[in-house]
Design a protein around this motif. Sequence first.
Motif, PDB file in Angstrom:
ATOM      1  N   PHE A 494     -28.859   5.016  -8.346  1.00 16.70           N
ATOM      2  CA  PHE A 494     -29.455   4.710  -7.041  1.00 16.70           C
ATOM      3  C   PHE A 494     -28.490   3.972  -6.121  1.00 16.70           C
ATOM      4  O   PHE A 494     -28.506   4.172  -4.899  1.00 16.70           O
ATOM      5  N   LEU A 495     -27.640   3.136  -6.693  1.00 14.82           N
ATOM      6  CA  LEU A 495     -26.653   2.420  -5.870  1.00 14.82           C
ATOM      7  C   LEU A 495     -25.649   3.384  -5.246  1.00 14.82           C
ATOM      8  O   LEU A 495     -25.193   3.183  -4.113  1.00 14.82           O
ATOM      9  N   ILE A 496     -25.273   4.430  -6.004  1.00  8.65           N
ATOM     10  CA  ILE A 496     -24.367   5.445  -5.450  1.00  8.65           C
ATOM     11  C   ILE A 496     -25.030   6.122  -4.256  1.00  8.65           C
ATOM     12  O   ILE A 496     -24.422   6.292  -3.183  1.00  8.65           O
ATOM     13  N   LEU A 497     -26.297   6.509  -4.416  1.00  8.06           N
ATOM     14  CA  LEU A 497     -27.023   7.130  -3.312  1.00  8.06           C
ATOM     15  C   LEU A 497     -27.145   6.177  -2.121  1.00  8.06           C
ATOM     16  O   LEU A 497     -26.945   6.573  -0.960  1.00  8.06           O
ATOM     17  N   TYR A 498     -27.448   4.915  -2.404  1.00  9.38           N
ATOM     18  CA  TYR A 498     -27.623   3.929  -1.342  1.00  9.38           C
ATOM     19  C   TYR A 498     -26.351   3.754  -0.522  1.00  9.38           C
ATOM     20  O   TYR A 498     -26.375   3.739   0.717  1.00  9.38           O
ATOM     21  N   LYS A 499     -25.201   3.645  -1.198  1.00  4.93           N
ATOM     22  CA  LYS A 499     -23.941   3.429  -0.478  1.00  4.93           C
ATOM     23  C   LYS A 499     -23.569   4.646   0.364  1.00  4.93           C
ATOM     24  O   LYS A 499     -23.017   4.500   1.464  1.00  4.93           O
ATOM     25  N   VAL A 500     -23.859   5.828  -0.147  1.00 10.11           N
ATOM     26  CA  VAL A 500     -23.556   7.030   0.634  1.00 10.11           C
ATOM     27  C   VAL A 500     -24.450   7.098   1.869  1.00 10.11           C
ATOM     28  O   VAL A 500     -23.989   7.376   3.000  1.00 10.11           O
ATOM     29  N   TYR A 501     -25.762   6.828   1.683  1.00  8.91           N
ATOM     30  CA  TYR A 501     -26.668   6.851   2.830  1.00  8.91           C
ATOM     31  C   TYR A 501     -26.283   5.780   3.851  1.00  8.91           C
ATOM     32  O   TYR A 501     -26.331   6.015   5.073  1.00  8.91           O
ATOM     33  N   ALA A 502     -25.892   4.622   3.360  1.00  9.49           N
ATOM     34  CA  ALA A 502     -25.500   3.537   4.271  1.00  9.49           C
ATOM     35  C   ALA A 502     -24.237   3.899   5.031  1.00  9.49           C
ATOM     36  O   ALA A 502     -24.076   3.564   6.217  1.00  9.49           O
ATOM     37  N   LYS A 503     -23.314   4.593   4.368  1.00  7.92           N
ATOM     38  CA  LYS A 503     -22.046   4.963   5.000  1.00  7.92           C
ATOM     39  C   LYS A 503     -22.281   5.882   6.190  1.00  7.92           C
ATOM     40  O   LYS A 503     -21.596   5.777   7.221  1.00  7.92           O
ATOM     41  N   TYR A 504     -23.247   6.778   6.050  1.00  8.69           N
ATOM     42  CA  TYR A 504     -23.487   7.750   7.113  1.00  8.69           C
ATOM     43  C   TYR A 504     -24.723   7.400   7.965  1.00  8.69           C
ATOM     44  O   TYR A 504     -25.178   8.224   8.761  1.00  8.69           O
ATOM     45  N   GLY A 505     -25.268   6.173   7.799  1.00  4.97           N
ATOM     46  CA  GLY A 505     -26.376   5.698   8.628  1.00  4.97           C
ATOM     47  C   GLY A 505     -27.665   6.454   8.438  1.00  4.97           C
ATOM     48  O   GLY A 505     -28.446   6.602   9.408  1.00  4.97           O
ATOM     49  N   LYS A 506     -27.970   6.908   7.243  1.00  6.17           N
ATOM     50  CA  LYS A 506     -29.198   7.640   6.946  1.00  6.17           C
ATOM     51  C   LYS A 506     -30.321   6.630   6.657  1.00  6.17           C
ATOM     52  O   LYS A 506     -30.643   6.342   5.504  1.00  6.17           O
ATOM     53  N   ARG A 507     -30.922   6.085   7.740  1.00  6.33           N
ATOM     54  CA  ARG A 507     -31.883   4.994   7.610  1.00  6.33           C
ATOM     55  C   ARG A 507     -33.145   5.433   6.845  1.00  6.33           C
ATOM     56  O   ARG A 507     -33.631   4.707   5.962  1.00  6.33           O
TER      57      ARG A 507
END
Length: 533
Positions: A494-507
Amino acid sequence: MRWSYLRFKALIRSSRSVRRYHHHPRCRPLCPDERTGSFLPSFRTTGPYRTDLPPLSTANRAVTVRCCCSGGDGEELTLKTAKAGRRGKGKNSGTVDMISELVVELVAAAVGSEPEAAAGRVKEILEAELQIFVASDRDFSVRLLNRLERWPELALRVFNWKRQRIDDGVSIAIEEYSKAMSIAGRLKQLDLAHELFTEACSRGIQTTSTYNGLMTAYMYNGLTKKVLSIFEDLKTHPHCSPNIVTYNILLSVFGRSMLVDHMEMVYGVILESNLTPNVSTYNTLIAGYITAWMWKDMEKIFEQMSAGNVKPDTDTYLLLLRGYAHWGRLDKMEEMYELVKDHVNKRELPLIRAMVCAYCKSSDFNRVRKIEELMKLLPQNEHRAWLDVLLIRVYAQEDLVEGMENSISRAFKQNTVVVTASVMRSIISSYFRCNAVDNLSSFVKQAESAGWKLCRSIYHCLMVMYGAQCRLAEMENVLDEMKTYNFSPTKKTFLILYKVYAKYGKRNEMERLLTIMCKAGFGIPLDALSFFS
């Protein structure tokens, strides 16, 4: 019979004056093999003997066969008789030519046919040459059996035919009985070996050579107690006593069993007696230390050998090459290889694999180049599954994706299954460093279908690499693959998914993901509050 260490010690120590009866004519080691102990050069177990025989050319009287004395598919041998113009130049020349022709005919008849048909053709050839056997001397018979030793079943067939023809004037030498017993042992025919020993004794041929032959048969089958029992009988014989070959057999028995203390005791008795160690003695000791992985003792024996009057032979350097390869001493290994390079490249393919293995485990700067040069010497049928796994790891460590994928493809074709997690991690690490996400995805699908060892790290690596290229849909599909193979998501997933979403601003995706993490009891990342504030 229960053999204790003390009983064995007393047995060995009581036989120091081993040449006391050598004035007796039957106790002289007449056979060249008996004098040198050359039938015990190493510890390689004789495997199955396969042959591949093309039609025999009558023009040049040559036949090509394949001998498997050293395992695998073996070396290719071409048997040729001498040219007709060379015949008649002395007795020895004529004998050698006659033996060569007979060997070619026998091998051509025996190889590549059904056992019954082959036996019939071999018998026809022998019956046609009956008068040659009747008129021949001991040297002819011993040489013939030595030449046929590469084809043990054929050698025993010829010897058994001679046994049946004793009443017709065919004689059997002492050395033939000894050699036949050792060949029977290599073929696991211990009843035949014991029968030959009993027959030789009934014919009055009870010599040190016959005892050595039976001991060798038991040695090939790992029957230590049987060997020691025969040795005790030999010691108590009124006219025979152990010779250097006898002690070489004992060295081999204990070396094969990794009974190093027993082996060293036998060597001590040899040094204290009036026997002189020969090249087979030192080779057997070196092989014993290699079996026990006692590298420094291996070197010590070689130094003693070099400092004495016994010169190392090819078998010595082959043993040292194997020992240094297993030890990881590449400098010494390469030194030995240069001494026997031509021999190894043609006849000792297992040693090529051992050297490749040594380079794979080393940190040598040019190991890939050296490995590839050695691999060119191995035919396709000499590749092994474990060798492909080692090559995969080497190429992965060196980030040579093409070479790694070639080895992986070969492993898939040969139905090799990799079950070592460290090898799989090396593969995915190489793909990660080379940023080859599509290659990794293809490999994972093949590994899944081939039953290779899977781990959660593989899927995490795929997610990170897809995320780095903003391929979010494919990243999310990796979660479904994980569930298919019973890998449940962890906090790291989940942390991998979170960092990727955060990187591309997927709120929106982040909010959904944080809800799932809280429900699973993983909590939320520390920076999540600042992101949503």
